[in-house]
Design a protein around this motif. Structure first.
Motif, short mmCIF file in Angstrom:
data_model
loop_
_atom_site.label_atom_id
_atom_site.label_comp_id
_atom_site.label_asym_id
_atom_site.label_seq_id
_atom_site.Cartn_x
_atom_site.Cartn_y
_atom_site.Cartn_z
N SER A 49 6.80 -6.89 -2.40
CA SER A 49 7.83 -7.80 -1.94
C SER A 49 9.11 -7.65 -2.75
O SER A 49 9.08 -7.22 -3.91
N TYR A 60 8.87 -7.98 2.78
CA TYR A 60 7.46 -7.88 2.45
C TYR A 60 6.86 -6.59 3.00
O TYR A 60 7.28 -6.09 4.05
N LYS A 65 2.63 -9.49 4.72
CA LYS A 65 3.55 -10.33 5.49
C LYS A 65 2.80 -11.42 6.23
O LYS A 65 1.76 -11.17 6.84
#
Lengths: 114, 113
Positions: A49, A60, A65
């Motif tokens: 990230s 991300y 995610k």
């Protein structure tokens, strides 16, 4: 001293949550984007990230995610990674790192296991 | 996603000799507007976090010995370690920062022959 110190790792069951922290010192924290990078045992590096210096932009890896949220508190010179719905494949050493990754912490270990 | 492919997976080099590590990207890392290649090299020793060696494909980070050099452009890059020292035993990674997601190569382990 210019440094990053991660904390918050531990052992958690699949489906559980953890919040990692990274304390920064020795530089103007808000001037720099920050990253989380992880390394599974015996494996290579995986970017997780990114958050911009002002905290308004986040990105991300597809693998995290929707489950992980990166944030920062520039008043506390701190970076965070809220991890939820953890999976066994999230087991890794999690590093925070600055900007073009010229400064790294020592990492904090996350183990997801039943 | 840009795929980074490193070769070889490992190599053994005699002290004082040269080590050459290759990194190929699936997409050009050369940004036309500034003519910079968004490629970095890292060194990771056992039990330690990675250390930045090279950025912009060929710029050494502060304090990195000049026996480390980076070259290449577009999709093909090389990290060269001249006069290999015992302290250079490590795993070396390339990384592209041209686009999100950032991606690393699989790593090259350098050992002493």
């Amino acid at each position: 001293e210019v440094q990053l110190v991660e904390s918050g790792g531990g052992v958690v069951q699949p489906g559980g949550s953890l919040r990692l922290s990274c304390a920064a010192s020795g530089f103007t924290f808000s001037d720099y984007a920050m990253h989380w990078v992880r390394q599974a045992p015996g494996k290579g590096l995986e970017w997780v990230s990114l958050i911009t210096g002002d905290g308004n932009g986040t990105h991300y890896a597809v693998s995290v995610k929707g489950r992980f949220i990166v944030s920062r508190d520039n008043t506390k010179n701190s970076l965070y990674l809220q991890m939820s719905d953890l999976r066994t494949e999230d087991t890794a050493l999690y590093y925070c790192t600055k900007d073009i990754m010229q400064l790294w912490g020592q990492g904090t270990r996350v183990a997801v296991s039943s | 996603d840009i795929v980074m492919t490193q070769s070889p997976d490992s190599l053994a080099v005699s002290l004082g000799e040269r080590a050459t590590i290759n990194c190929q990207s699936s997409h050009s890392l050369l940004y036309g507007s500034n003519s910079k290649n968004y490629l970095a090299w890292y060194q990771q020793k056992p039990g330690q976090p990675p250390k930045l060696l090279i950025y912009w494909a060929s710029t050494r980070d502060s304090g990195v010995p000049d026996r480390f050099s980076g070259s290449g452009s577009g999709t093909d890059f090389t990290l060269t370690i001249n006069n290999l020292q015992a302290e250079d035993v490590a795993v070396y990674y390339c990384k592209q920062y041209f686009s999100i997601p950032l991606t690393f190569g699989g790593g090259t382990k350098v050992e002493i022959k």
